[in-house]
Design a protein around this motif. Structure first.
Motif, short mmCIF file in Angstrom:
data_model
loop_
_atom_site.label_atom_id
_atom_site.label_comp_id
_atom_site.label_asym_id
_atom_site.label_seq_id
_atom_site.Cartn_x
_atom_site.Cartn_y
_atom_site.Cartn_z
N ARG A 138 29.72 66.87 -53.14
CA ARG A 138 29.99 68.23 -53.59
C ARG A 138 30.48 69.01 -52.39
O ARG A 138 29.96 68.85 -51.28
CB ARG A 138 28.75 68.89 -54.17
CG ARG A 138 28.35 68.29 -55.49
CD ARG A 138 27.33 69.11 -56.18
NE ARG A 138 27.01 68.49 -57.45
CZ ARG A 138 25.98 68.81 -58.17
NH1 ARG A 138 25.15 69.76 -57.76
NH2 ARG A 138 25.74 68.22 -59.31
N THR A 139 31.48 69.84 -52.60
CA THR A 139 32.02 70.69 -51.55
C THR A 139 31.63 72.13 -51.87
O THR A 139 31.85 72.58 -53.00
CB THR A 139 33.55 70.55 -51.46
OG1 THR A 139 33.86 69.18 -51.17
CG2 THR A 139 34.12 71.44 -50.38
N THR B 22 32.12 72.69 -55.86
CA THR B 22 32.99 71.83 -56.65
C THR B 22 32.58 70.38 -56.43
O THR B 22 32.08 70.01 -55.37
CB THR B 22 34.48 72.00 -56.28
OG1 THR B 22 34.63 71.78 -54.88
CG2 THR B 22 34.97 73.40 -56.62
N ASP B 23 32.79 69.56 -57.43
CA ASP B 23 32.49 68.14 -57.32
C ASP B 23 33.55 67.44 -56.50
O ASP B 23 34.73 67.78 -56.57
CB ASP B 23 32.42 67.49 -58.71
CG ASP B 23 31.21 67.93 -59.49
OD1 ASP B 23 30.24 68.40 -58.87
OD2 ASP B 23 31.22 67.80 -60.72
N GLY B 24 33.13 66.48 -55.72
CA GLY B 24 34.05 65.65 -54.95
C GLY B 24 34.42 66.26 -53.62
O GLY B 24 33.95 67.33 -53.25
N ASN C 190 33.38 60.52 -54.62
CA ASN C 190 33.20 61.19 -55.91
C ASN C 190 31.75 61.58 -56.16
O ASN C 190 31.46 62.26 -57.14
CB ASN C 190 33.75 60.35 -57.05
CG ASN C 190 33.02 59.04 -57.24
OD1 ASN C 190 32.07 58.73 -56.54
ND2 ASN C 190 33.48 58.25 -58.19
N THR C 191 30.83 61.18 -55.28
CA THR C 191 29.43 61.61 -55.40
C THR C 191 29.16 62.89 -54.61
O THR C 191 28.07 63.44 -54.68
CB THR C 191 28.46 60.51 -54.91
OG1 THR C 191 28.64 60.33 -53.50
CG2 THR C 191 28.66 59.20 -55.64
#
Length: 121
Positions: A55-56, A67-69, A52-53
């Motif tokens: 970014r994709t 996007t986060d995660g 969860n830290t």
């Protein structure tokens, strides 16, 4: 040849470890890195922070999307890696089978693809 040993884990399984079990796992992991180093197989390794830290990102038609995660929702997440040197896949698998996290998650062993600026034949 170089091989990436990608360490996958399920967060819920890791959260179930006692403090002593987690400390032992960390100690065993560091000791195995030293064993690989002593045998001439070690190149690099690191543990990763939780998915969860992350970014994709993607670049499509010149536009950046972040996007986060992680990209995919899965039970297992990438928890770390060890980059090793081995003579072939069989030796890489043998070395990876001794990674302490293999008892708690899974290890994907993949050959590193050598990329060159020379045209592919």
């Amino acid at each position: 040849m170089r091989y990436l040993c990608a360490v996958y884990l399920e967060l819920k399984n890791m959260e179930m470890l006692s403090l002593a079990e987690g400390t032992t796992l960390d100690r065993d992991s560091i000791a195995y890195d030293e064993e690989l180093r002593g045998g001439g197989h070690y190149i690099a390794s690191d543990a990763l922070q939780l998915a969860n830290t992350a970014r994709t990102l993607r670049v499509r038609n010149g536009k950046l999307s972040v996007t986060d995660g992680p990209f995919a929702e899965t039970k297992e997440q990438l928890g770390g890696f060890i980059l090793i040197e081995a003579r072939d896949m069989d030796e890489a698998v043998e070395l990876a089978s001794k990674i302490p996290m293999a008892k708690h998650g899974s290890i994907e062993v993949r050959p590193v693809m050598e990329i060159s600026a020379k045209p592919r034949s």
